[in-house]
Design a protein around this motif. Structure first.
Motif, PDB file in Angstrom:
ATOM      1  N   GLN A  65      46.709  33.433  35.699  1.00 51.61           N
ATOM      2  CA  GLN A  65      45.756  32.327  35.752  1.00 51.61           C
ATOM      3  C   GLN A  65      45.632  31.630  34.404  1.00 51.61           C
ATOM      4  N   ILE A  66      45.730  32.410  33.352  1.00 49.56           N
ATOM      5  CA  ILE A  66      45.678  31.818  32.010  1.00 49.56           C
ATOM      6  C   ILE A  66      46.896  30.928  31.776  1.00 49.56           C
ATOM      7  N   ARG A  67      48.073  31.412  32.164  1.00 47.02           N
ATOM      8  CA  ARG A  67      49.290  30.623  31.981  1.00 47.02           C
ATOM      9  C   ARG A  67      49.217  29.308  32.759  1.00 47.02           C
ATOM     10  N   ARG A  68      48.741  29.383  34.006  1.00 46.73           N
ATOM     11  CA  ARG A  68      48.645  28.180  34.831  1.00 46.73           C
ATOM     12  C   ARG A  68      47.615  27.213  34.257  1.00 46.73           C
ATOM     13  N   GLY A  69      46.495  27.753  33.765  1.00 48.88           N
ATOM     14  CA  GLY A  69      45.453  26.903  33.190  1.00 48.88           C
ATOM     15  C   GLY A  69      45.930  26.176  31.950  1.00 48.88           C
ATOM     16  N   GLU A  70      46.643  26.896  31.097  1.00 49.05           N
ATOM     17  CA  GLU A  70      47.174  26.270  29.885  1.00 49.05           C
ATOM     18  C   GLU A  70      48.205  25.203  30.219  1.00 49.05           C
ATOM     19  N   LYS A  71      49.023  25.462  31.258  1.00 49.81           N
ATOM     20  CA  LYS A  71      50.013  24.468  31.687  1.00 49.81           C
ATOM     21  C   LYS A  71      49.313  23.234  32.275  1.00 49.81           C
ATOM     22  N   ALA A  72      48.234  23.453  33.027  1.00 49.06           N
ATOM     23  CA  ALA A  72      47.494  22.332  33.618  1.00 49.06           C
ATOM     24  C   ALA A  72      46.932  21.426  32.533  1.00 49.06           C
ATOM     25  N   ILE A  73      46.361  22.008  31.496  1.00 49.51           N
ATOM     26  CA  ILE A  73      45.795  21.215  30.401  1.00 49.51           C
ATOM     27  C   ILE A  73      46.898  20.509  29.630  1.00 49.51           C
ATOM     28  N   HIS A  74      48.024  21.188  29.439  1.00 45.51           N
ATOM     29  CA  HIS A  74      49.182  20.564  28.785  1.00 45.51           C
ATOM     30  C   HIS A  74      49.656  19.361  29.588  1.00 45.51           C
ATOM     31  N   ASP A  75      49.697  19.480  30.900  1.00 42.37           N
ATOM     32  CA  ASP A  75      50.127  18.371  31.751  1.00 42.37           C
ATOM     33  C   ASP A  75      49.205  17.168  31.615  1.00 42.37           C
ATOM     34  N   LEU A  76      47.910  17.416  31.538  1.00 39.57           N
ATOM     35  CA  LEU A  76      46.948  16.321  31.414  1.00 39.57           C
ATOM     36  C   LEU A  76      47.137  15.566  30.103  1.00 39.57           C
ATOM     37  N   ARG A  77      47.519  16.289  29.068  1.00 43.31           N
ATOM     38  CA  ARG A  77      47.662  15.665  27.750  1.00 43.31           C
ATOM     39  C   ARG A  77      49.028  15.011  27.537  1.00 43.31           C
ATOM     40  N   ASN A  78      50.054  15.582  28.152  1.00 47.06           N
ATOM     41  CA  ASN A  78      51.416  15.127  27.867  1.00 47.06           C
ATOM     42  C   ASN A  78      52.170  14.574  29.073  1.00 47.06           C
ATOM     43  N   GLY A  79      51.617  14.769  30.255  1.00 41.82           N
ATOM     44  CA  GLY A  79      52.300  14.355  31.474  1.00 41.82           C
ATOM     45  C   GLY A  79      52.964  15.544  32.143  1.00 41.82           C
ATOM     46  N   ALA A  80      52.940  15.551  33.467  1.00 44.20           N
ATOM     47  CA  ALA A  80      53.499  16.664  34.233  1.00 44.20           C
ATOM     48  C   ALA A  80      54.993  16.457  34.473  1.00 44.20           C
ATOM     49  N   GLU A  81      55.670  17.548  34.724  1.00 50.18           N
ATOM     50  CA  GLU A  81      57.117  17.534  34.934  1.00 50.18           C
ATOM     51  C   GLU A  81      57.496  16.834  36.242  1.00 50.18           C
ATOM     52  N   SER A  82      58.669  16.193  36.223  1.00 50.52           N
ATOM     53  CA  SER A  82      59.228  15.641  37.461  1.00 50.52           C
ATOM     54  C   SER A  82      60.329  16.550  38.006  1.00 50.52           C
ATOM     55  N   TYR A  83      60.768  17.524  37.201  1.00 47.42           N
ATOM     56  CA  TYR A  83      61.735  18.543  37.619  1.00 47.42           C
ATOM     57  C   TYR A  83      63.058  17.930  38.113  1.00 47.42           C
ATOM     58  N   GLN A  84      63.503  16.869  37.469  1.00 50.86           N
ATOM     59  CA  GLN A  84      64.748  16.227  37.876  1.00 50.86           C
ATOM     60  C   GLN A  84      65.957  17.025  37.384  1.00 50.86           C
ATOM     61  N   LYS A  85      66.962  17.134  38.231  1.00 47.07           N
ATOM     62  CA  LYS A  85      68.179  17.883  37.882  1.00 47.07           C
ATOM     63  C   LYS A  85      69.048  17.111  36.907  1.00 47.07           C
ATOM     64  N   GLU A  86      69.142  15.810  37.121  1.00 46.39           N
ATOM     65  CA  GLU A  86      69.975  14.974  36.254  1.00 46.39           C
ATOM     66  C   GLU A  86      69.356  13.588  36.147  1.00 46.39           C
ATOM     67  N   SER A  87      69.835  12.796  35.203  1.00 41.63           N
ATOM     68  CA  SER A  87      69.273  11.458  34.993  1.00 41.63           C
ATOM     69  C   SER A  87      69.703  10.519  36.121  1.00 41.63           C
ATOM     70  N   LEU A  88      68.724   9.934  36.788  1.00 43.64           N
ATOM     71  CA  LEU A  88      69.010   9.007  37.877  1.00 43.64           C
ATOM     72  C   LEU A  88      69.265   7.602  37.343  1.00 43.64           C
ATOM     73  N   PRO A  89      70.182   6.864  37.951  1.00 41.26           N
ATOM     74  CA  PRO A  89      70.409   5.478  37.546  1.00 41.26           C
ATOM     75  C   PRO A  89      69.309   4.570  38.088  1.00 41.26           C
ATOM     76  N   GLY A  90      69.276   3.334  37.612  1.00 42.44           N
ATOM     77  CA  GLY A  90      68.342   2.358  38.155  1.00 42.44           C
ATOM     78  C   GLY A  90      68.701   2.015  39.592  1.00 42.44           C
ATOM     79  N   CYS A  91      67.740   1.455  40.336  1.00 44.61           N
ATOM     80  CA  CYS A  91      68.004   1.035  41.709  1.00 44.61           C
ATOM     81  C   CYS A  91      66.974  -0.009  42.120  1.00 44.61           C
ATOM     82  N   PHE A  92      67.240  -0.668  43.238  1.00 45.03           N
ATOM     83  CA  PHE A  92      66.304  -1.638  43.806  1.00 45.03           C
ATOM     84  C   PHE A  92      66.373  -1.498  45.319  1.00 45.03           C
TER      85      PHE A  92
END
Length: 249
Positions: A65-92
């Motif tokens: 619970q401590i690890r998850r709480g610290e990660k939650a606060i980190h996400d609020l300050r820095n942004g949460a992960e998108s967990y992308q495997k590779e860099s996606l190109p632009g699209c429309f």
């Protein structure tokens, strides 16, 4: 064709256009709010207070619970992960027809997103390199207009398909059977309560480097959702982490 029944329930603050396909006239945007692309993640959550309360109860929490709480606060300050495997190109990718059927209401929703800091824009040109224009669809169940940025399109090259699912935290909900047992165990005269957050996913910001992945296009202008997106696979676990931290504190 615009759904007039739903539109009658929407309070319009912007001029109503004759058609919602194509570009809106330049003067239309004079009354539209504008928000520049933020340079860092931002949230409506008071992270200073949350962190202080969290640290005051850490001794009562499990290591997980401590690890998850610290990660939650980190996400609020820095942004949460998108967990992308590779860099996606632009699209429309073109918007769904439901957008044009509910054009006035959708426009009001996008306006409110910009006003609340959930989205940046409008921009005449893509505000980032390799910008991705994801299609919008509109859900009108319950007589309400709910815009959804479809992160599962285009097929074969979408945001959701590019996620490294092995890195996503698994979110488990109670089954109906388990919930039934809990009610029986609580016994007669027990009280039940819950909290329901408006725009819950919008509490969790995206990482600035991922903003380009969260673009959309409406009435000839570009926008970016800067928070977690309803319909984005990482949004569920990224918010669940915050929700559980809030509950434990």
């Amino acid at each position: 064709m615009i759904d007039e029944e739903i539109m009658n329930a929407v309070e319009l603050t912007l001029p109503r256009l004759k058609i919602y396909r194509g570009e809106a006239p330049e003067e239309f945007w004079n009354g539209f709010p504008r928000r520049e692309l933020p340079k860092q993640a931002s949230t409506r959550v008071d992270t200073v207070s949350l962190r202080s309360i969290f640290h005051s109860v850490k001794k009562k929490l499990l290591p997980s619970q401590i690890r998850r709480g610290e990660k939650a606060i980190h996400d609020l300050r820095n942004g949460a992960e998108s967990y992308q495997k590779e860099s996606l190109p632009g699209c429309f990718v073109q918007n769904a027809s439901s957008c044009y059927e509910n054009g006035p209401g959708l426009t009001e929703k996008i306006k409110s997103w910009v006003e609340q800091g959930f989205a940046a824009g409008p921009f005449k040109d893509p505000p980032c390199s390799n910008f991705r224009v994801n299609p919008i669809t509109v859900d009108t169940r319950g007589g309400k207009i709910r815009p959804i940025i479809n992160l599962s399109s285009p097929k074969g090259g979408s945001f959701n398909e590019n996620i490294n699912r092995a890195k996503l935290e698994k979110v488990r909900n109670l089954t109906a059977k388990e919930f039934g047992y809990m009610i029986c165990e609580a016994g007669k005269n027990a009280k039940m309560s819950k909290y329901d957050l408006s725009d819950a996913y919008k509490l969790v910001p995206a990482k600035p480097e991922d903003f380009r992945l969260q673009g959309f296009f409406w009435l000839g202008r570009y926008f970016i959702e800067t928070q977690m997106i309803f319909g984005g696979c990482p949004s569920v676990c990224n918010f669940d982490r915050l929700g559980n931290t809030y509950e434990k504190t």
